[in-house]
Design a protein around this motif. Structure first.
Motif, PDB file in Angstrom:
ATOM      1  N   ALA A  44       0.871  -1.183   0.000  1.00  0.00           N
ATOM      2  CA  ALA A  44       0.000   0.000   0.000  1.00  0.00           C
ATOM      3  C   ALA A  44       0.902   1.225   0.000  1.00  0.00           C
ATOM      4  O   ALA A  44       1.205   1.792   1.045  1.00  0.00           O
ATOM      5  N   GLY A  45       1.363   1.573  -1.168  1.00  0.00           N
ATOM      6  CA  GLY A  45       2.208   2.760  -1.300  1.00  0.00           C
ATOM      7  C   GLY A  45       3.686   2.506  -1.059  1.00  0.00           C
ATOM      8  O   GLY A  45       4.494   3.429  -1.129  1.00  0.00           O
ATOM      9  N   MET A  66      -2.610  -1.873  -2.870  1.00  0.00           N
ATOM     10  CA  MET A  66      -3.947  -1.559  -2.355  1.00  0.00           C
ATOM     11  C   MET A  66      -4.166  -0.048  -2.462  1.00  0.00           C
ATOM     12  O   MET A  66      -4.208   0.679  -1.481  1.00  0.00           O
ATOM     13  N   ALA A  67      -4.280   0.415  -3.691  1.00  0.00           N
ATOM     14  CA  ALA A  67      -4.460   1.835  -4.003  1.00  0.00           C
ATOM     15  C   ALA A  67      -4.725   1.914  -5.495  1.00  0.00           C
ATOM     16  O   ALA A  67      -4.298   1.025  -6.245  1.00  0.00           O
ATOM     17  N   VAL A  68      -5.404   2.966  -5.915  1.00  0.00           N
ATOM     18  CA  VAL A  68      -5.555   3.159  -7.357  1.00  0.00           C
ATOM     19  C   VAL A  68      -4.277   3.748  -7.935  1.00  0.00           C
ATOM     20  O   VAL A  68      -3.841   3.378  -9.022  1.00  0.00           O
ATOM     21  N   GLY A  69      -3.648   4.673  -7.170  1.00  0.00           N
ATOM     22  CA  GLY A  69      -2.401   5.276  -7.630  1.00  0.00           C
ATOM     23  C   GLY A  69      -1.263   4.286  -7.444  1.00  0.00           C
ATOM     24  O   GLY A  69      -1.217   3.581  -6.437  1.00  0.00           O
ATOM     25  N   LEU A  93     -13.043   2.904  -5.127  1.00  0.00           N
ATOM     26  CA  LEU A  93     -12.898   4.055  -4.229  1.00  0.00           C
ATOM     27  C   LEU A  93     -13.401   5.361  -4.838  1.00  0.00           C
ATOM     28  O   LEU A  93     -13.307   6.414  -4.206  1.00  0.00           O
ATOM     29  N   ARG A 118      -2.087  13.406  -5.205  1.00  0.00           N
ATOM     30  CA  ARG A 118      -0.819  12.925  -4.670  1.00  0.00           C
ATOM     31  C   ARG A 118       0.038  14.107  -4.256  1.00  0.00           C
ATOM     32  O   ARG A 118      -0.019  15.170  -4.884  1.00  0.00           O
ATOM     33  N   HIS A 147      -4.215  11.890   4.429  1.00  0.00           N
ATOM     34  CA  HIS A 147      -4.378  10.942   3.309  1.00  0.00           C
ATOM     35  C   HIS A 147      -5.500   9.934   3.606  1.00  0.00           C
ATOM     36  O   HIS A 147      -5.251   8.715   3.655  1.00  0.00           O
ATOM     37  N   SER A 172      -9.960   7.936   0.735  1.00  0.00           N
ATOM     38  CA  SER A 172     -10.665   6.671   0.454  1.00  0.00           C
ATOM     39  C   SER A 172     -11.076   5.947   1.733  1.00  0.00           C
ATOM     40  O   SER A 172     -11.571   4.818   1.675  1.00  0.00           O
ATOM     41  N   ARG A 185     -12.458   0.852   2.102  1.00  0.00           N
ATOM     42  CA  ARG A 185     -11.159   0.231   2.404  1.00  0.00           C
ATOM     43  C   ARG A 185     -11.265  -1.300   2.377  1.00  0.00           C
ATOM     44  O   ARG A 185     -10.334  -1.986   1.980  1.00  0.00           O
ATOM     45  N   MET A 230     -11.237  -2.212  -1.255  1.00  0.00           N
ATOM     46  CA  MET A 230      -9.870  -2.098  -1.799  1.00  0.00           C
ATOM     47  C   MET A 230      -9.016  -3.292  -1.377  1.00  0.00           C
ATOM     48  O   MET A 230      -8.279  -3.859  -2.185  1.00  0.00           O
TER      49      MET A 230
HETATM   50  C1  8YV Z   1      -4.727   4.698  -0.551  1.00  0.00           C
HETATM   51  C2  8YV Z   1      -4.784   6.331  -2.483  1.00  0.00           C
HETATM   52  O1  8YV Z   1      -5.418   4.472   0.614  1.00  0.00           O
HETATM   53  O2  8YV Z   1      -5.769   4.706  -3.838  1.00  0.00           O
HETATM   54  C3  8YV Z   1      -4.937   5.599  -3.751  1.00  0.00           C
HETATM   55  O3  8YV Z   1      -4.226   5.914  -4.714  1.00  0.00           O
HETATM   56  O4  8YV Z   1      -4.182   7.346  -2.435  1.00  0.00           O
HETATM   57  C4  8YV Z   1      -5.439   5.822  -1.249  1.00  0.00           C
HETATM   58  O5  8YV Z   1      -6.730   5.420  -1.558  1.00  0.00           O
HETATM   59  C5  8YV Z   1      -3.317   4.972  -0.183  1.00  0.00           C
HETATM   60  O6  8YV Z   1      -2.576   5.307  -1.300  1.00  0.00           O
HETATM   61  C6  8YV Z   1      -2.669   3.775   0.490  1.00  0.00           C
HETATM   62  O7  8YV Z   1      -2.182   2.880  -0.431  1.00  0.00           O
END
Ligand code: 8YV
Length: 329
Positions: free
Chosen positions: A50-51, A71-74, A97, A235, A282, A285, A291, A294
């Motif tokens: 997740a990031g 676990m994120a769209v980005g 999300l 972001r 942050h 979502s 969550r 996701m």
């Molecule tokens: C995430 C987000 O919770 O989905 C994305 O891109 O920024 C958030 O929804 C966060 O990035 C943790 O991965």
């Protein structure tokens, strides 16, 4: 059984789902350092992140790794060139999300425009002695112009909300969206500088890429109206936070709502000292339902990506589907 690493704390029932298919190592604690992440990935076939940054060095240290599910769209935490070179599949969690994130963007925009956080802090600090006609005057949303930069799925969800507020919608995007989408949203495409000049409320919903770095900097802030607000739910790095803090301090724009930051969770300290900005950690979502969706989608992607379950080999959200079926290199 294939081995996976779940790099972050997530819902325990999703871990149980993953255990039906994999030997699971779960980091249910602090964020792993790059070295620790690489060490733990050394013998893994897959990972759920997740990031967490995953680049060439991490992939080189994990020769069996074939799928990383974010676990994120980005997915700007993935170096996709390195993924492609190593034939590692990356996946993300789009769509589930959209509405929660658009709701939150709307809430931040309203909080900034109507000075909700600022006036609440003032009240809590015991300053409220009398009602006054000019206390915390804000700017209207109803009947104003919404400027959406990044007209993807979340941008469109935001634009749909503008209808109830009788707002004019202008947008900027890498490319114009289909005419039927424009018509459905009653949205007009504008070049970025024009959008910034015309919009009363600018919301950023674009992915972070090298080319989108500082999409809003000092020059762009100078185009905006002194009564305008800026909301960033996209972001950190899309806005030059230092330039924004200065513009807010000098009231060159009215207010801002920020859910994402350069270098988060460390913030530019200047942002903490300006009153006309709403700051959230942050969480756009962050609803229980979203969550969970996701986390389950990230699990679906990992399970199918690693050839397990009913969709084996066909994960729902591949970022680089061209590597599916190729040997790891
Ligand atoms: C995430 C987000 O919770 O989905 C994305 O891109 O920024 C958030 O929804 C966060 O990035 C943790 O991965």
């Amino acid at each position: 059984m294939q081995k996976i690493l779940v790099a972050r704390p997530i819902f325990a029932d999703v871990i149980e789902r993953l255990k039906q298919h994999f030997e699971v190592e779960w980091n249910n604690g602090d964020v792993l350092s790059a070295d620790e992440l690489a060490r733990r990935l050394a013998d893994k076939d897959g990972a759920l992140t997740a990031g967490d940054p995953i680049g060439a060095a991490t992939l080189a240290a994990a020769p069996k790794l074939r799928v990383v599910s974010n676990m994120a769209v980005g997915y700007n935490n993935f170096d996709m060139a390195a993924f492609n070179a190593a034939n590692v599949l990356g996946t993300n969690t789009p769509d589930v999300l959209n509405e929660s994130t658009a709701d939150f963007g709307w809430a931040l925009m309203m909080a900034a425009a109507r000075r909700i956080a600022e006036s609440e802090h003032w009240l809590r600090a015991g300053h409220w002695q009398k009602w006054s006609y000019d206390g915390f005057l804000g700017v209207d949303l109803y009947g104003s112009t919404l400027g959406v930069i990044g007209m993807g799925r979340i941008g469109q969800a935001l634009a749909r909300r503008a209808r109830g507020f009788n707002m004019r919608v202008v947008y900027h995007n890498r490319s114009r969206v289909a005419p039927e989408i424009e018509a459905g949203l009653n949205a007009t495409y504008l070049p970025k500088a024009e959008l910034l000049r015309e919009a009363d409320h600018v919301v950023l919903v674009l992915p972070y890429t090298a080319e989108n770095h500082h999409t809003i900097g000092a020059a762009e802030l100078a185009f905006m109206k002194p009564t305008a607000t800026l909301t960033n739910i996209a972001r950190g790095g899309i806005v030059d936070d230092a330039a924004l803090a200065e513009a807010l301090r000098e009231k060159r724009i009215a207010a801002a709502g920020l859910d994402v930051f350069e270098g988060e969770p460390n913030l530019n300290p200047a942002l903490l000292t300006v009153p006309n900005v709403v700051l959230t950690p942050h969480i756009a979502s962050a609803t229980e339902r979203t969550r969970r969706a996701m986390a389950n989608l990230a699990a679906d992607n990992l399970i199918a990506g690693l050839g397990e379950g009913p969709r084996a080999g066909q994960p729902p959200n591949p970022i680089n589907p061209e590597v599916i079926g190729r040997a790891r290199s």
